[in-house]
Design an enzyme around this catalytic site. Structure first.
Site, PDB file in Angstrom:
ATOM      1  N   ILE A  24       0.808  -1.219   0.000  1.00  0.00           N
ATOM      2  CA  ILE A  24       0.000   0.000   0.000  1.00  0.00           C
ATOM      3  C   ILE A  24       0.839   1.265   0.000  1.00  0.00           C
ATOM      4  O   ILE A  24       0.337   2.327  -0.332  1.00  0.00           O
ATOM      5  CB  ILE A  24      -0.978   0.021   1.200  1.00  0.00           C
ATOM      6  N   ALA A  25       2.106   1.190   0.369  1.00  0.00           N
ATOM      7  CA  ALA A  25       2.947   2.400   0.385  1.00  0.00           C
ATOM      8  C   ALA A  25       4.405   1.980   0.414  1.00  0.00           C
ATOM      9  O   ALA A  25       4.757   0.913   0.925  1.00  0.00           O
ATOM     10  CB  ALA A  25       2.613   3.279   1.595  1.00  0.00           C
ATOM     11  N   GLY A  27       8.343   3.937   1.000  1.00  0.00           N
ATOM     12  CA  GLY A  27       9.119   5.135   1.262  1.00  0.00           C
ATOM     13  C   GLY A  27      10.604   4.840   1.251  1.00  0.00           C
ATOM     14  O   GLY A  27      11.055   3.766   0.859  1.00  0.00           O
ATOM     15  N   THR A  31       8.607  -0.245   3.527  1.00  0.00           N
ATOM     16  CA  THR A  31       7.456  -0.480   2.660  1.00  0.00           C
ATOM     17  C   THR A  31       6.331  -1.036   3.531  1.00  0.00           C
ATOM     18  O   THR A  31       6.579  -1.846   4.418  1.00  0.00           O
ATOM     19  CB  THR A  31       7.806  -1.484   1.546  1.00  0.00           C
ATOM     20  N   VAL A  32       5.113  -0.585   3.269  1.00  0.00           N
ATOM     21  CA  VAL A  32       3.966  -0.980   4.088  1.00  0.00           C
ATOM     22  C   VAL A  32       3.041  -1.870   3.252  1.00  0.00           C
ATOM     23  O   VAL A  32       2.759  -1.573   2.090  1.00  0.00           O
ATOM     24  CB  VAL A  32       3.191   0.246   4.609  1.00  0.00           C
ATOM     25  N   ASP A 141       9.808  12.858  14.362  1.00  0.00           N
ATOM     26  CA  ASP A 141       9.507  13.083  12.943  1.00  0.00           C
ATOM     27  C   ASP A 141       8.013  13.376  12.766  1.00  0.00           C
ATOM     28  O   ASP A 141       7.326  12.733  11.979  1.00  0.00           O
ATOM     29  CB  ASP A 141       9.921  11.860  12.120  1.00  0.00           C
TER      30      ASP A 141
END
Length: 659
Positions: A24-25, A27, A31-32, A141
């Protein structure tokens, strides 16, 4: 949702528990994926760290420790961490799955938010940070990308502790600061130090962005933005939107004070102020102009009126000028300076009273400042990154050439088997496509080795249990164990496999075992004694005969022990019961009735002993007899027959064959 079919983790069962459904994502750090927890039958989010982080032992140790801390943080506005683990080269977190979108997505779609709505987003974010600060945890963050807005309206903060774990890796030694420059507090820029007030600063920047639709500082480089965090005072929202509520100007100003002492002590204090502002907003807020926020540099609002305080409270003082190690500031000396001393670096905003410092001290301090600025510029210049290209589905040699042309240091890793991707085609890259890395970084290409095939191992001669273990060790499974009589293979030993030994099959394929049942007791009932003896001795059994009076044909087997079909060992005793051999005169059944059995009405039974069973059956039927077949030794030739060959019998008489 990113559902790239070539992702090697999609479809994999991590730790025997989490079946990865889709990506789903992705970066720069992780990774997700959406996955199913097969033990608890629930959907979870799996955050998988990129290979470069997973291979760093210091990161893994810190990551595990931070995961434990975050898992203990139970709050409705914090994405819950369920589990942490490693599976081979995969380091992952199992987290609460929150269907929805990020606050960054909302800002991208809608632009700025109305004042009350902005506070209604910030209050649960601050509540989550407050719970963390009270537990001794710092986020490090805080940014819109780490705030999730669920489809049911819940607000969740994610990625607690990840920045701290990354600080333990070798990546922090390359000059790249951990965090996001647009939300980084001055102390994080200058020294890397962070505490609860650093999270407060980032929350103040995020509130500014929610109210105005843009970040307070813009610049062509990260260095330029970081420099402004250190040297400038964050403007209040009304500097861009005249008429915005003074209460929110105060909230932003106090949260983003350059000096930590001027900020809220932690998120709890800012949360109290935000709740008060939301409660008083309807009375204090004026009309907010509509339309786009002007672009370009934002000047700080005048001191007067820029920090109004709520009714009944004293307005918080503006933060003083912030002298830092990378901030040169010029001050004209108020007293005569020694010869050669034209400028000095001030330690405070107020004019100096008393004697001026010595020239050599000022010159040395100025040199330190210049060096510090140069070092800072070098650090930020190193944050320039390049994007890893998508080389999946390319031929590995061509992909390597393309990557080298783009400046990557290419390494071809060990190939991995795939049922779907042909041999020598790139399965994945490390780092993954889309990741931001430094120019000249190492890029590992992992190619397909084609479908994995396993040779069926040789298990002939083993017992069934040992054969199962050897087949399982080869990556295959035993499906059925079939027993079959054998005159040569000892009982319970494997005679062969199906597929046969040596055949190559898919990993996890099923294999049948054909196991010896040893000798199977033949059916010799009805045989004459000599025929029964011959049949039993031919397979290694020891026949014993006893006689008893019976109406059957003399010297024929009327009972046997063991029974027909029983598994027995070679050399075993087979006990046969015979009808008495001196039973007097015996007649065939047709001889005891009134039918005509004259020579003209009988047929001589053909002798078919030792002939092929099928041929014998056909011959007897052609002669006019019925045929009944007994499986004696289960061979293909006739061992005995009754009536015997040469015996006259009427047409239609049943002839029994043993084979």
């Amino acid at each position: 949702m990113d559902t790239t079919p070539t992702d090697p983790l999609v479809g994999r069962l991590l730790d025997g528990r989490y079946r990865v459904e889709s990506r789903i994502a992705r970066g720069g750090m992780a990774t997700v994926y959406v996955a199913l927890d097969v033990r608890l039958d629930r959907t979870v989010a799996i955050k998988v760290m990129h290979r470069g982080l997973a291979e760093d032992p210091s990161f893994v140790r810190r990551f595990i420790g931070e995961a434990k801390s975050v898992a203990s943080l139970s709050h409705p506005n914090v994405v819950q961490v369920f589990d942490q683990g490693t599976d081979g080269d995969v380091v992952y977190l199992s987290m609460e799955y929150v269907p929805g979108r990020t606050l960054r997505d909302v800002l991208r779609d809608r632009g700025r938010l109305p004042a009350r709505e902005a506070l209604e987003v910030m209050i649960p974010v601050l509540a989550a940070l407050s719970a963390a600060h009270q537990a001794g945890m710092i986020h490090r963050d805080v940014k819109p990308e780490n705030v999730l807005l669920a489809d049911d309206g819940r607000v969740k903060v994610v990625d607690f502790g990840l920045a701290r774990a990354i600080e333990a890796t070798n990546q922090t030694r390359t000059g790249v600061m951990i965090g996001t420059i647009a939300y980084m507090s001055p102390e994080q820029v200058t020294s890397g130090a962070a505490d609860a007030r650093s999270d407060v600063y980032a929350a103040g920047i995020m509130l500014f962005e929610l109210l105005t639709g843009r970040q307070p500082y813009e610049g062509e480089t990260s260095m330029a933005i970081a420099y402004r965090h250190v040297h400038d005072t964050v403007p209040v929202p009304s500097a861009l939107l005249p008429g915005s509520p003074p209460l929110l100007d105060t909230l932003v100003a106090q949260a983003t004070a350059r000096e930590t002492a001027g900020r809220f002590a932690d998120a709890t204090a800012m949360l109290v102020a935000a709740v008060d502002a939301h409660r008083m907003l309807s009375r204090e807020s004026g009309p907010i102009p509509s339309g786009p926020v002007p672009s370009g540099p934002v000047l700080p609002a005048p001191v007067t009126g820029a920090h109004p305080a709520p009714a009944g409270t004293a307005p918080p003082p503006l933060p003083p000028a912030n002298p830092t190690l990378i901030q040169p500031r010029v001050e004209v000396l108020t007293e005569p300076a020694p010869a050669g001393a034209s400028v000095a670096l001030a330690g405070a905003a107020a004019p100096r009273r008393g004697p001026a410092p010595k020239v050599w001290f000022l010159v040395a301090l100025a040199a330190v400042m210049v060096v510090a600025i140069g070092v800072t510029g070098w650090l930020f210049s190193r944050t320039t990154t390049v994007t890893v290209p998508d080389l999946v589905t390319h031929n590995v040699k061509l992909a390597a050439e393309q990557a080298r042309e783009k400046g990557f240091a290419v390494e071809i890793g060990p190939a991995e088997h795939s049922e779907d991707v042909p041999k020598d085609i790139v399965l994945r890259t490390v780092p993954a496509a889309g990741a931001e890395v430094e120019p000249g970084a190492k890029l590992t290409l992992v190619a397909s080795a084609g479908p994995k095939r396993i040779a069926v191992p040789n298990v002939v001669g083993l017992d069934a249990n040992a054969a199962r273990e050897r087949i399982a060790a080869a990556g295959l499974t035993v499906d059925e164990v079939k027993r079959q009589a054998s005159e040569t293979v000892p009982r319970d030993q494997v005679m062969r496999t199906s597929p046969a030994v040596g055949n190559k099959v898919k990993e996890g394929a099923k294999v049948d075992l054909i196991v010896s049942a040893g000798l199977v007791m033949p059916d010799v009932t009805g045989m004459q004694r000599d025929a029964a003896r011959s049949a039993l001795e031919s397979v290694g059994l020891v026949p014993e005969f006893v006689e008893q009076t019976d109406q059957a044909q003399p010297c024929t087997v009327i009972a046997q022990d063991p029974k027909a079909g029983a598994e027995i060992d070679k050399g075993a005793v087979a006990r046969m019961t015979l009808s008495a051999c001196d039973n007097g005169e015996w007649h065939w059944p047709w001889e005891n009735n009134d039918q005509d059995v004259s020579d003209d009405n009988v047929i001589v039974v053909p002798n078919v002993v030792f002939k092929d069973v099928k041929a014998a059956r056909d011959e007897l039927r052609a002669a006019g007899f019925k045929v009944r077949v007994h499986k004696g030794l289960n061979r293909n030739r006739v061992l005995a027959q009754r009536p015997p060959g040469g015996q006259p019998a009427p047409p239609g008489t049943e002839v029994t064959l043993w084979h």
